[in-house]
Design a protein around this motif. Structure first.
Motif, short mmCIF file in Angstrom:
data_model
loop_
_atom_site.label_atom_id
_atom_site.label_comp_id
_atom_site.label_asym_id
_atom_site.label_seq_id
_atom_site.Cartn_x
_atom_site.Cartn_y
_atom_site.Cartn_z
N GLU A 126 0.83 -1.20 0.00
CA GLU A 126 0.00 0.00 0.00
C GLU A 126 0.87 1.25 0.00
O GLU A 126 2.03 1.22 0.44
CB GLU A 126 -0.91 0.03 1.23
CG GLU A 126 -1.87 -1.14 1.35
CD GLU A 126 -2.98 -1.15 0.31
OE1 GLU A 126 -3.19 -0.08 -0.33
OE2 GLU A 126 -3.61 -2.20 0.12
N VAL A 127 0.30 2.35 -0.47
CA VAL A 127 0.95 3.65 -0.39
C VAL A 127 0.73 4.21 1.02
O VAL A 127 -0.40 4.23 1.51
CB VAL A 127 0.40 4.63 -1.44
CG1 VAL A 127 1.04 6.01 -1.28
CG2 VAL A 127 0.62 4.09 -2.84
N LEU A 128 1.81 4.66 1.66
CA LEU A 128 1.70 5.16 3.02
C LEU A 128 2.83 6.14 3.32
O LEU A 128 3.99 5.88 3.00
CB LEU A 128 1.77 3.99 4.02
CG LEU A 128 1.75 4.36 5.50
CD1 LEU A 128 0.36 4.84 5.90
CD2 LEU A 128 2.16 3.18 6.37
N ASP A 129 2.47 7.26 3.94
CA ASP A 129 3.43 8.20 4.48
C ASP A 129 3.53 7.89 5.97
O ASP A 129 2.60 8.13 6.72
CB ASP A 129 2.95 9.64 4.26
CG ASP A 129 3.90 10.69 4.82
OD1 ASP A 129 4.81 10.33 5.60
OD2 ASP A 129 3.72 11.88 4.49
N LEU A 130 4.65 7.34 6.40
CA LEU A 130 4.79 6.88 7.78
C LEU A 130 4.73 8.04 8.77
O LEU A 130 4.39 7.83 9.93
CB LEU A 130 6.11 6.12 7.94
CG LEU A 130 6.31 5.36 9.25
CD1 LEU A 130 5.20 4.33 9.46
CD2 LEU A 130 7.68 4.69 9.28
N THR A 131 5.00 9.25 8.33
CA THR A 131 4.91 10.39 9.25
C THR A 131 3.47 10.78 9.53
O THR A 131 3.21 11.56 10.46
CB THR A 131 5.66 11.62 8.69
OG1 THR A 131 4.97 12.11 7.53
CG2 THR A 131 7.08 11.27 8.33
N VAL A 132 2.55 10.23 8.75
CA VAL A 132 1.13 10.55 8.91
C VAL A 132 0.32 9.34 9.36
O VAL A 132 -0.54 9.44 10.24
CB VAL A 132 0.55 11.11 7.58
CG1 VAL A 132 -0.93 11.39 7.71
CG2 VAL A 132 1.31 12.37 7.16
N GLY A 133 0.61 8.17 8.75
CA GLY A 133 -0.12 6.96 9.10
C GLY A 133 -1.48 6.93 8.44
O GLY A 133 -1.76 7.69 7.51
N PRO A 134 -2.38 6.05 8.93
CA PRO A 134 -2.14 5.09 10.01
C PRO A 134 -1.47 3.82 9.50
O PRO A 134 -1.48 3.55 8.30
CB PRO A 134 -3.56 4.79 10.51
CG PRO A 134 -4.41 4.90 9.29
CD PRO A 134 -3.80 6.03 8.48
N LEU A 135 -0.93 3.07 10.42
CA LEU A 135 -0.25 1.81 10.13
C LEU A 135 -1.08 0.68 10.72
O LEU A 135 -1.53 0.78 11.86
CB LEU A 135 1.14 1.83 10.77
CG LEU A 135 2.16 0.77 10.37
CD1 LEU A 135 2.53 0.89 8.90
CD2 LEU A 135 3.41 0.93 11.25
N PRO A 136 -1.30 -0.41 9.98
CA PRO A 136 -2.06 -1.52 10.55
C PRO A 136 -1.30 -2.18 11.70
O PRO A 136 -0.08 -2.11 11.79
CB PRO A 136 -2.22 -2.48 9.37
CG PRO A 136 -1.09 -2.16 8.45
CD PRO A 136 -0.87 -0.69 8.59
N THR A 137 -2.05 -2.82 12.57
CA THR A 137 -1.43 -3.49 13.72
C THR A 137 -0.78 -4.80 13.27
O THR A 137 -1.42 -5.64 12.66
CB THR A 137 -2.48 -3.79 14.79
OG1 THR A 137 -3.07 -2.56 15.22
CG2 THR A 137 -1.85 -4.47 16.00
N VAL A 138 0.50 -4.93 13.59
CA VAL A 138 1.27 -6.14 13.29
C VAL A 138 2.13 -6.47 14.50
O VAL A 138 2.26 -5.67 15.43
CB VAL A 138 2.16 -5.95 12.04
CG1 VAL A 138 1.32 -5.79 10.78
CG2 VAL A 138 3.10 -4.77 12.24
#
Length: 240
Positions: A126-138
């Protein structure tokens, strides 16, 4: 070898190339910066658009050590952010049930979907900016060669995204031999010691020294460090 830097070690090709393109890069947003770097191969690798640190020789130790660490910690799901071109991990059996790869560059994500996801529901990009999120729980977030390209404020924001995700562990790049961290512009590069300010993390649970040969061995302390995410939250609160 490049000139001495603010952190007391030789500069690398990403520094030189960033400086040459800086007038353009400082006018761009975060996603545009990394898209530009990707299009122009500013990380200067003929093998991987993710840079020399993602080449086969540079990741040999990691491809052996990471699966062993995941087994030891009972990891069944992983988020790889940024996943880059997924080149060095694509042939590695991580032994996990679910893999989530994300990157801020849409072209890389689309390429990875075509080449590596296919009909595998347990592997997605997926496209994701880690400084913004969100990130799925892993269970574990692998964040290699990411924070080193961000400003201090962006790096703290990215770490907060990871903490907010509910992940159990973070496995991320650090340079334990570095005495002082210096700030950088978005898309430039410098080493970071996450046990030094402004991060101030404690001793990691595990350390995988990569065997980095860049800068004629000046970055031989480059490593992936493992921390329980909950142990990082007090340091992130202080840094906020």
């Amino acid at each position: 070898m490049g000139a001495e830097t603010a952190w007391g070690r030789p500069e690398l090709p990403p520094n030189t190339n960033y400086r040459e393109h800086r007038d353009r890069l400082i006018t761009l947003g975060t996603d545009e910066v990394f898209g530009y770097i990707h299009r122009h191969n500013l990380w200067a690798s003929d093998e991987s658009v993710s840079g020399q640190g993602s080449e086969e020789a540079a990741t040999r130790r990691l491809r052996a050590a990471i699966p062993a660490l995941l087994r030891e910690k009972g990891i069944s799901s992983i988020a790889d952010v940024p996943c880059g071109d997924f080149g060095w991990l694509s042939g590695t059996d991580l032994g996990v049930e679910h893999y989530f790869g994300a990157d801020i560059v849409p072209a890389l994500v689309e390429r990875n979907r075509r080449r590596f996801a296919g009909d595998r529901p347990a592997r997605r990009f997926e496209v994701l900016d880690l400084t913004v999120g969100p990130l799925p729980t892993v269970d574990l977030v692998l964040c290699r060669d990411c924070l080193v390209h961000l400003t201090f404020a962006q790096a703290i924001a990215a770490l907060r995204t990871i903490a907010d995700s509910g992940a159990r562990y973070l496995l991320t790049t650090t340079f334990p031999g570095l005495a002082v961290n210096v700030d950088a512009e978005t898309g430039d590069w410098r080493p970071l010691n996450l046990q030094r300010p402004p991060f101030g993390f404690g001793e990691p649970d595990a350390l995988i020294v990569e065997g980095c040969r860049e800068g004629a061995g000046s970055y031989a302390d480059k490593a992936l460090a493992l921390w329980p995410v909950r142990a990082l939250i007090p340091a992130l609160d202080r840094a906020a």
